[in-house]
Design an enzyme around this catalytic site. Structure first.
Site, short mmCIF file in Angstrom:
data_model
loop_
_atom_site.label_atom_id
_atom_site.label_comp_id
_atom_site.label_asym_id
_atom_site.label_seq_id
_atom_site.Cartn_x
_atom_site.Cartn_y
_atom_site.Cartn_z
N HIS A 171 -48.53 -0.60 4.22
CA HIS A 171 -47.92 -1.09 2.98
C HIS A 171 -46.74 -0.22 2.54
CE1 HIS A 171 -47.45 -3.43 -0.55
NE2 HIS A 171 -48.71 -3.68 -0.80
N GLU A 396 -38.69 -20.93 8.42
CA GLU A 396 -38.47 -21.89 9.51
C GLU A 396 -38.16 -21.13 10.80
OE1 GLU A 396 -38.58 -25.48 11.02
OE2 GLU A 396 -38.10 -25.62 8.89
#
Length: 452
Positions: A171, A396
């Site tokens: 993280h 995408e």
């Protein structure tokens, strides 16, 4: 109408029949990679744990898994030129006592795997299955504990031709927004295009002031030595029931309308996030008591809810939108449980909104300076962790958008997760909660009463 996603939990597969085929390191190009040490901010410092996400893809005859695999391998090598820290290692700097990233080019993990199952046989992808952890690699067995990569990628192909990208990141490397930007950049590289958003890796932009100046009380933070209780990030040994509650766009809209009628101040926006967070807070706080005697005592108890706020646009000057580090701070709202029971719902929404509005440039700098002086972490009764509008499933790729994207979920009593509904009601949200049985019953009753 019931709010539960499913009245009875599905039977979850425990063995996804995954076989690891190859485990290796992707090394950046020696010609273009720049070795250096990267400073980590005080926000980054406390986030030294792995976040695992999985991105499921339907079969695409133009992109069988073996072609995808090679394209990913090449794209990640190029990506490490811009994201140098992905090939680095976390180190404790002996002179400062702080963590930093040694961008030494040691490499990122890259694992290829196969499952005997089809994508359909995994069942409902929305319902979190702990077995999904088999689709992600955090630790490479071939490396010692102190030389583990900050970034590891597992590509698992299914029997139907579909596949999953399992990504494990420490993280300290990304927050949710910067990870989404990374995925968009990876997609560009996979299409042999330039980076869509060149990253800003300068973590000194969130460096503490000299000297540090704490100018606000920070009720959302607790010093390490002062904490006698578990943090919100720790697991519990209690048995927990797990439920998913679905809120449709129409239900969220009605909650916003109801809140707008009663809010006492026009200074706080009534947003979808604020109304859902207010709903979670009320239900969680009022679910604690198990008996009538405990109920009375619980009403006098103060409850604190925590939630992340992006500070990129709140600082002066603003942080670049391409900032890769953790540019989120913990906002909080607190009130007695009696107020959460008796106050109009709009007032609870207002308190949540006030918590976010509290985080100005000066407040953010004060919180960062607090971390310089005291060393601590966020602490409260419940943390709302929202994946709702991060948009991982909107990226995408050359082979299409993911069928579903989600983190690997480990049940925590004091963390409530918000996930998007990407297949049905695109503006709806799933609320994922794990609580002891009696508390879950009360949580569910409160949830359904409030939205009815």
């Amino acid at each position: 109408m019931g709010a539960k996603y499913e009245e009875s939990p599905p039977l979850l597969l425990q063995d996804l029949k995954v076989t690891i085929k190859e485990s290796s390191l992707i090394i950046p190009s020696e010609e273009t990679y720049k070795k250096k040490s990267m400073f980590l901010s005080n926000v980054d410092q406390i986030l030294n744990f792995d976040v695992q996400t999985i991105h499921f893809f339907r079969p695409n005859k133009d992109f069988p898994p073996e072609i995808v695999l090679e394209k990913l391998r090449k794209a990640l090598v190029i990506a490490m030129d811009a994201y140098e820290f992905l090939a680095g290692r976390l180190r404790l700097n002996p002179s400062s006592g702080r963590l930093d990233v040694d961008c030494n080019g040691a490499g990122a993990g890259f694992v290829t795997a196969e499952s005997e199952l089809t994508l359909e046989e995994l069942g409902d992808l929305v319902y979190p299955n702990p077995a999904f952890a088999q689709l992600v690699t955090s630790q490479l067995q071939s490396l010692p504990k102190d030389d583990q990569p900050l970034f590891a990628f597992q590509m698992t192909s299914f029997n139907c031709g579909g596949f999953a990208m399992g990504i494990s990141t420490n993280h300290t490397t990304f927050d949710g927004l910067s990870f989404k930007t990374f995925l968009e950049n990876l997609s560009s590289l996979l299409s042999e295009k330039p980076l869509s958003t060149p990253p800003c890796n300068d973590r000194t932009l969130l460096k503490a002031r000299t000297p540090p100046r704490v100018t606000f009380p920070h009720h959302e933070l607790v010093k390490f030595q002062d904490s006698e209780t578990a943090t919100v990030f720790e697991a519990t040994s209690q048995h927990l029931d797990f439920n998913i509650f679905k809120l449709s766009y129409e239900q969220i809209k009605r909650l916003k309308e109801r809140a707008s009628e009663i809010t006492t101040s026009g200074n706080v926006r009534v947003t979808g996030f604020n109304v859902v967070t207010a709903l979670v807070w009320k239900c969680k706080a009022l679910s604690v008591a198990a008996s009538e005697e405990e109920e009375e005592a619980n009403l006098e108890r103060e409850s604190t809810i925590l939630y992340a706020v992006d500070i990129r646009g709140r600082l002066k000057p603003e942080l670049p939108s391409s900032y890769t580090g953790n540019a989120v701070l913990t906002a909080y709202a607190k009130a007695k449980c009696k107020a959460l029971l008796e106050e109009p719902f709009g007032r609870i929404v207002e308190m949540v909104g006030e918590g976010a509005k509290r985080i100005t440039d000066e407040y953010a700098r004060s919180a960062i300076d607090w971390g310089e002086l005291y060393k601590g972490f966020p602490h409260g009764e419940v943390l709302v962790s929202s994946w709702w509008k991060l948009g991982f499933s909107e990226v995408e790729y050359p082979w299409g958008k993911p069928k579903y994207s989600c983190p690997v979920v480990y049940h925590r009593k004091d963390i409530v997760l918000l996930f998007p509904d990407i297949e049905g009601d695109s503006k709806g949200v799933y609320v994922l909660a794990a609580l002891p049985t009696k508390e879950m019953i009360k949580f569910q009753n409160c949830f359904e009463d409030t939205i009815s």
